[in-house]
Write a protein that holds these residues in place. Structure first.
Motif, PDB file in Angstrom:
ATOM      1  N   PRO A 112       0.807  -1.342   0.118  1.00 20.87           N
ATOM      2  CA  PRO A 112      -0.041  -0.014  -0.025  1.00 20.87           C
ATOM      3  C   PRO A 112       0.980   1.319   0.084  1.00 20.87           C
ATOM      4  CG  PRO A 112      -0.930  -1.521   1.340  1.00 20.87           C
ATOM      5  CD  PRO A 112       0.312  -2.393   1.176  1.00 20.87           C
ATOM      6  N   GLY A 113       1.851   1.362   0.891  1.00 20.40           N
ATOM      7  CA  GLY A 113       2.847   2.618   0.803  1.00 20.40           C
ATOM      8  C   GLY A 113       3.455   2.786  -0.661  1.00 20.40           C
ATOM      9  N   ASP A 114       3.791   1.818  -1.449  1.00 16.45           N
ATOM     10  CA  ASP A 114       4.186   1.906  -2.575  1.00 16.45           C
ATOM     11  C   ASP A 114       3.261   2.211  -3.658  1.00 16.45           C
ATOM     12  OD1 ASP A 114       7.208   1.375  -2.361  1.00 16.45           O
ATOM     13  OD2 ASP A 114       6.617  -0.483  -1.780  1.00 16.45           O
ATOM     14  N   ALA A 115       1.937   1.659  -3.487  1.00 17.91           N
ATOM     15  CA  ALA A 115       0.677   2.079  -4.351  1.00 17.91           C
ATOM     16  C   ALA A 115       0.529   3.610  -4.257  1.00 17.91           C
ATOM     17  CB  ALA A 115      -0.163   1.369  -3.931  1.00 17.91           C
ATOM     18  N   GLU A 116       0.705   4.301  -3.028  1.00 15.79           N
ATOM     19  CA  GLU A 116       0.388   5.615  -2.831  1.00 15.79           C
ATOM     20  C   GLU A 116       1.530   6.343  -3.674  1.00 15.79           C
ATOM     21  OE1 GLU A 116       0.054   7.795   1.064  1.00 15.79           O
ATOM     22  OE2 GLU A 116      -0.957   5.997   1.823  1.00 15.79           O
ATOM     23  N   ARG A 117       2.945   6.081  -3.490  1.00 17.59           N
ATOM     24  CA  ARG A 117       3.712   6.733  -4.317  1.00 17.59           C
ATOM     25  C   ARG A 117       3.720   6.369  -5.947  1.00 17.59           C
ATOM     26  NH1 ARG A 117       8.179   4.206  -6.603  1.00 17.59           N
ATOM     27  NH2 ARG A 117       7.780   2.430  -5.178  1.00 17.59           N
ATOM     28  N   TRP A 118       3.201   5.349  -6.314  1.00 22.66           N
ATOM     29  CA  TRP A 118       2.726   5.006  -7.526  1.00 22.66           C
ATOM     30  C   TRP A 118       1.768   6.174  -8.091  1.00 22.66           C
ATOM     31  CZ3 TRP A 118      -2.126   3.763  -9.844  1.00 22.66           C
ATOM     32  CH2 TRP A 118      -1.955   3.272 -11.149  1.00 22.66           C
ATOM     33  N   HIS A 119       0.533   6.213  -7.131  1.00 19.34           N
ATOM     34  CA  HIS A 119      -0.393   7.195  -7.558  1.00 19.34           C
ATOM     35  C   HIS A 119       0.121   8.726  -7.811  1.00 19.34           C
ATOM     36  CE1 HIS A 119      -4.172   4.818  -7.674  1.00 19.34           C
ATOM     37  NE2 HIS A 119      -3.829   4.336  -6.741  1.00 19.34           N
ATOM     38  N   ARG A 120       1.142   8.776  -7.055  1.00 22.32           N
ATOM     39  CA  ARG A 120       1.663  10.424  -7.210  1.00 22.32           C
ATOM     40  C   ARG A 120       2.809  10.457  -8.240  1.00 22.32           C
ATOM     41  NH1 ARG A 120       2.167   9.371  -1.822  1.00 22.32           N
ATOM     42  NH2 ARG A 120       4.420   9.378  -2.001  1.00 22.32           N
ATOM     43  N   SER A 121       3.238   9.453  -9.136  1.00 27.45           N
ATOM     44  CA  SER A 121       4.156   9.281  -9.847  1.00 27.45           C
ATOM     45  C   SER A 121       3.535   9.220 -11.366  1.00 27.45           C
ATOM     46  CB  SER A 121       5.137   8.176  -9.765  1.00 27.45           C
ATOM     47  OG  SER A 121       5.407   7.974  -8.632  1.00 27.45           O
ATOM     48  N   THR A 122       4.412   9.293 -12.223  1.00 28.38           N
ATOM     49  CA  THR A 122       4.158   9.163 -13.879  1.00 28.38           C
ATOM     50  C   THR A 122       5.306   8.048 -14.358  1.00 28.38           C
ATOM     51  OG1 THR A 122       5.517  11.107 -14.472  1.00 28.38           O
ATOM     52  CG2 THR A 122       3.076  11.378 -14.475  1.00 28.38           C
ATOM     53  N   PRO A 123       4.812   7.413 -15.246  1.00 30.70           N
ATOM     54  CA  PRO A 123       5.583   6.174 -15.726  1.00 30.70           C
ATOM     55  C   PRO A 123       6.965   6.857 -16.275  1.00 30.70           C
ATOM     56  CG  PRO A 123       3.666   6.201 -16.848  1.00 30.70           C
ATOM     57  CD  PRO A 123       3.455   7.188 -16.056  1.00 30.70           C
ATOM     58  N   THR A 124       7.995   6.302 -16.197  1.00 31.22           N
ATOM     59  CA  THR A 124       9.288   6.540 -16.924  1.00 31.22           C
ATOM     60  C   THR A 124       9.863   4.972 -17.313  1.00 31.22           C
ATOM     61  OG1 THR A 124      10.746   6.638 -14.812  1.00 31.22           O
ATOM     62  CG2 THR A 124      10.062   8.782 -15.726  1.00 31.22           C
ATOM     63  N   THR A 125      10.560   5.127 -18.238  1.00 30.91           N
ATOM     64  CA  THR A 125      11.075   3.798 -18.768  1.00 30.91           C
ATOM     65  C   THR A 125      12.573   3.459 -18.266  1.00 30.91           C
ATOM     66  OG1 THR A 125      12.490   5.105 -20.729  1.00 30.91           O
ATOM     67  CG2 THR A 125      10.198   4.402 -21.149  1.00 30.91           C
ATOM     68  N   HIS A 126      12.653   2.421 -18.517  1.00 25.76           N
ATOM     69  CA  HIS A 126      13.977   1.734 -18.187  1.00 25.76           C
ATOM     70  C   HIS A 126      15.105   2.279 -19.126  1.00 25.76           C
ATOM     71  CE1 HIS A 126      17.404  -0.904 -17.902  1.00 25.76           C
ATOM     72  NE2 HIS A 126      16.860  -1.639 -16.914  1.00 25.76           N
ATOM     73  N   PRO A 127      16.370   2.671 -18.558  1.00 27.22           N
ATOM     74  CA  PRO A 127      16.958   3.588 -19.681  1.00 27.22           C
ATOM     75  C   PRO A 127      17.404   2.819 -20.755  1.00 27.22           C
ATOM     76  CG  PRO A 127      17.908   3.918 -17.159  1.00 27.22           C
ATOM     77  CD  PRO A 127      16.683   2.901 -17.321  1.00 27.22           C
ATOM     78  N   LEU A 128      17.352   1.411 -20.788  1.00 28.19           N
ATOM     79  CA  LEU A 128      17.615   0.703 -22.011  1.00 28.19           C
ATOM     80  C   LEU A 128      16.480   0.885 -23.139  1.00 28.19           C
ATOM     81  CD1 LEU A 128      19.351  -1.474 -23.511  1.00 28.19           C
ATOM     82  CD2 LEU A 128      17.776  -3.180 -22.322  1.00 28.19           C
ATOM     83  N   PHE A 129      15.317   1.333 -22.642  1.00 25.15           N
ATOM     84  CA  PHE A 129      14.189   1.585 -23.660  1.00 25.15           C
ATOM     85  C   PHE A 129      13.858   2.941 -24.078  1.00 25.15           C
ATOM     86  CE2 PHE A 129      13.276  -2.094 -21.351  1.00 25.15           C
ATOM     87  CZ  PHE A 129      13.412  -3.190 -22.179  1.00 25.15           C
ATOM     88  N   THR A 130      13.706   3.347 -25.417  1.00 24.12           N
ATOM     89  CA  THR A 130      13.277   4.530 -25.938  1.00 24.12           C
ATOM     90  C   THR A 130      11.822   4.304 -26.332  1.00 24.12           C
ATOM     91  OG1 THR A 130      15.311   4.844 -27.070  1.00 24.12           O
ATOM     92  CG2 THR A 130      13.556   5.970 -27.970  1.00 24.12           C
ATOM     93  N   LEU A 131      10.872   5.337 -25.793  1.00 27.87           N
ATOM     94  CA  LEU A 131       9.683   5.378 -25.956  1.00 27.87           C
ATOM     95  C   LEU A 131       9.208   5.395 -27.325  1.00 27.87           C
ATOM     96  CD1 LEU A 131       7.199   4.803 -24.201  1.00 27.87           C
ATOM     97  CD2 LEU A 131       7.045   7.208 -23.883  1.00 27.87           C
ATOM     98  N   ILE A 132       8.097   4.810 -28.028  1.00 24.97           N
ATOM     99  CA  ILE A 132       7.895   5.359 -29.385  1.00 24.97           C
ATOM    100  C   ILE A 132       6.278   4.925 -29.400  1.00 24.97           C
ATOM    101  CG2 ILE A 132      10.040   4.334 -30.522  1.00 24.97           C
ATOM    102  CD1 ILE A 132       8.424   1.963 -31.224  1.00 24.97           C
ATOM    103  N   PRO A 133       5.695   5.753 -30.064  1.00 26.42           N
ATOM    104  CA  PRO A 133       4.208   5.458 -30.355  1.00 26.42           C
ATOM    105  C   PRO A 133       3.687   4.126 -30.734  1.00 26.42           C
ATOM    106  CG  PRO A 133       4.902   7.428 -31.806  1.00 26.42           C
ATOM    107  CD  PRO A 133       6.104   6.717 -31.319  1.00 26.42           C
ATOM    108  N   GLY A 134       2.644   3.640 -30.450  1.00 26.72           N
ATOM    109  CA  GLY A 134       2.029   2.534 -30.444  1.00 26.72           C
ATOM    110  C   GLY A 134       1.342   1.804 -29.667  1.00 26.72           C
ATOM    111  N   VAL A 135       0.402   0.724 -30.084  1.00 30.60           N
ATOM    112  CA  VAL A 135      -0.435   0.072 -28.929  1.00 30.60           C
ATOM    113  C   VAL A 135       0.665  -1.124 -28.037  1.00 30.60           C
ATOM    114  CG1 VAL A 135      -1.972   0.364 -30.394  1.00 30.60           C
ATOM    115  CG2 VAL A 135      -0.835  -1.837 -30.752  1.00 30.60           C
ATOM    116  N   ILE A 136       0.118  -1.915 -27.300  1.00 27.67           N
ATOM    117  CA  ILE A 136       0.473  -3.018 -26.476  1.00 27.67           C
ATOM    118  C   ILE A 136       1.538  -3.722 -27.544  1.00 27.67           C
ATOM    119  CG2 ILE A 136       0.180  -4.937 -25.160  1.00 27.67           C
ATOM    120  CD1 ILE A 136      -2.281  -3.513 -23.920  1.00 27.67           C
ATOM    121  N   GLU A 137       2.491  -4.213 -27.147  1.00 27.75           N
ATOM    122  CA  GLU A 137       3.340  -5.124 -28.100  1.00 27.75           C
ATOM    123  C   GLU A 137       2.803  -6.368 -28.284  1.00 27.75           C
ATOM    124  OE1 GLU A 137       6.205  -3.880 -29.275  1.00 27.75           O
ATOM    125  OE2 GLU A 137       6.869  -2.473 -27.791  1.00 27.75           O
ATOM    126  N   SER A 138       3.024  -6.922 -29.483  1.00 33.50           N
ATOM    127  CA  SER A 138       2.353  -8.064 -30.049  1.00 33.50           C
ATOM    128  C   SER A 138       2.853  -9.191 -29.005  1.00 33.50           C
ATOM    129  CB  SER A 138       2.626  -8.336 -31.435  1.00 33.50           C
ATOM    130  OG  SER A 138       4.235  -8.491 -31.603  1.00 33.50           O
TER     131      SER A 138
END
Length: 142
Positions: A112-138
Motif C-alpha cells: 500500500p505505501g508503494d501504491a500511494e507513491r505510484w499514484h503520485r508518479s508518472t511512468p518512466t522507462t528503463h534507460p535501455l528503452f526508447t519510448l515510441i508511439p504504438g499499442v501494446i506490444e504483440s
C-alpha cells in the motif's frame, strides 16, 4: 517472467527482487545456459537487439544500480555482459501504459505505501528503452 519496461525506481521491494531474478533467468536463456523458457515472449525484444546478451546485461545493470541505491546487495558479478552501445531497445506507449496499470494493481495488493507513491508518479522507462508511439506490444500476454 516479467521484464519491466518501466524504470526500476517504480518497483517495490518484491518487484525489484523478482525483476533481478527473472532477468538473470532471461540472461541464462539468451546465453544458452538453460533449456527452459527459450520461447518466452518477453525475450523477443532482447533477441532483436544487435547483441542480446549485452542488452540483457544493460537491463540487469540498471536493476543493480537501483538495488544499490536502496541498500540491497545484488551480486553484480552475475551480469555476463553489459554494453549500452549495443543499442537502445524500443517500447511502445501502449506497452508502457499497460505495464504501468499492471504495476499499480500489484502494488495495491501487496504494498500500500508503494501504491500511494505510484499514484503520485508518472511512468518512466528503463534507460535501455526508447519510448515510441504504438499499442501494446504483440508479444505481451494480456
Amino acid at each position: 517472467m516479467r521484464l519491466w519496461s518501466l524504470h526500476p525506481l517504480h518497483l517495490d521491494r518484491a518487484g525489484l527482487v523478482a525483476g533481478w531474478r527473472e532477468a538473470l533467468l532471461a540472461q541464462a536463456v539468451l546465453a544458452g545456459r538453460t533449456k527452459g523458457y527459450q520461447h518466452h515472449p518477453q525475450l523477443i525484444r532482447f533477441r532483436a537487439a544487435s547483441d542480446p546478451l549485452a542488452a540483457i546485461g544493460s537491463y540487469l545493470t540498471e536493476l543493480h544500480r537501483e538495488a544499490e541505491r536502496r541498500g540491497y546487495r545484488f551480486d553484480e558479478s552475475k551480469v555476463l555482459a553489459a554494453d549500452r552501445e549495443s543499442g537502445q531497445l524500443t517500447v511502445t506507449e501502449g506497452q508502457l501504459a499497460y505495464e504501468w496499470a499492471h504495476l499499480g494493481e500489484k502494488l495495491a495488493r501487496r504494498s500500500p505505501g508503494d501504491a500511494e507513491r505510484w499514484h503520485r508518479s508518472t511512468p518512466t522507462t528503463h534507460p535501455l528503452f526508447t519510448l515510441i508511439p504504438g499499442v501494446i506490444e504483440s508479444w505481451e500476454r494480456t
